[in-house]
Scaffold this active site. Sequence first.
Site, PDB file in Angstrom:
ATOM      1  N   HIS A  70      57.012  30.601  54.441  1.00 47.89           N
ATOM      2  CA  HIS A  70      56.768  31.527  55.548  1.00 47.89           C
ATOM      3  C   HIS A  70      55.304  31.531  56.000  1.00 47.89           C
ATOM      4  O   HIS A  70      54.953  32.248  56.939  1.00 47.89           O
ATOM      5  CB  HIS A  70      57.175  32.949  55.154  1.00 47.89           C
ATOM      6  CG  HIS A  70      56.199  33.606  54.239  1.00 47.89           C
ATOM      7  ND1 HIS A  70      56.121  33.310  52.902  1.00 47.89           N
ATOM      8  CD2 HIS A  70      55.238  34.521  54.479  1.00 47.89           C
ATOM      9  CE1 HIS A  70      55.155  34.016  52.355  1.00 47.89           C
ATOM     10  NE2 HIS A  70      54.590  34.769  53.295  1.00 47.89           N
ATOM     11  N   HIS A  85      51.081  33.071  59.392  1.00 45.28           N
ATOM     12  CA  HIS A  85      51.972  33.824  58.506  1.00 45.28           C
ATOM     13  C   HIS A  85      53.160  34.323  59.335  1.00 45.28           C
ATOM     14  O   HIS A  85      53.005  35.212  60.165  1.00 45.28           O
ATOM     15  CB  HIS A  85      51.196  35.005  57.914  1.00 45.28           C
ATOM     16  CG  HIS A  85      51.901  35.703  56.814  1.00 45.28           C
ATOM     17  ND1 HIS A  85      52.929  36.592  57.016  1.00 45.28           N
ATOM     18  CD2 HIS A  85      51.711  35.636  55.478  1.00 45.28           C
ATOM     19  CE1 HIS A  85      53.343  37.050  55.857  1.00 45.28           C
ATOM     20  NE2 HIS A  85      52.618  36.489  54.907  1.00 45.28           N
TER      21      HIS A  85
END
Length: 166
Positions: A70, A85
Amino acid sequence: MLKRLFGNTAVSKEVIIKSPVSGKYVDLTDIPDPTFSEKRMGDGFAVEPDEGKIVSPINGKIVQIFPSKHAIGIKSEEGLDILIHIGLENVSLKGIGFEVHVNEGDRIKTGDILIEFNLEEVVQDSMCAVTPVVFTEGSQVVKMMREEVSDLIAGDTEIMTIKVKS
C-alpha cells in the site's frame, strides 16, 4: 575568492512533481490522520483518487515497496525522497487488492505504472482512500511551489515544483 564574497551557498535543482493518481487535490493538513496532517513524516500533498492506479510522479528509482503493497518509496534523479501511501489504516488488507508493477531498484519515468489497486476495497477497509505524497527528507527541500490545481490527471498534472539541495 568567490566563496568568500558569496558565502557557502548550496546550488539547488528543481524537481517537477506530477500527480501519481487521478482525482482531487487534498491539502496534507486536511487528512484525517495526524501522522500526515501534522507532517510528522514530512511535507507534501494528497489526492482523493478517482481510480486505482498509481503512476510515478517523477523520473527516479524505486527504493522501497512496503510488504503490504500500500506504500512505495521513490527517489528522484535529483535526490528527493518521496513516499506514496495509498489510503489510510489499510495495512490489514495485507496486500490483497494491490498489484505492484515494479521492484526495488527499478529505474522509473514519470507516468510509469507503479501499483494498481482495488479502490472499492481500500475505501471499504479504511473508510478513506486519500493518498498522501510526502517528501520524507525535509532537509533536502529548499523551496516548494504549489500549482493552483484541484482536478488531477495521473502522470500529467503538475502539482509542485520542489527546489532540492544538490
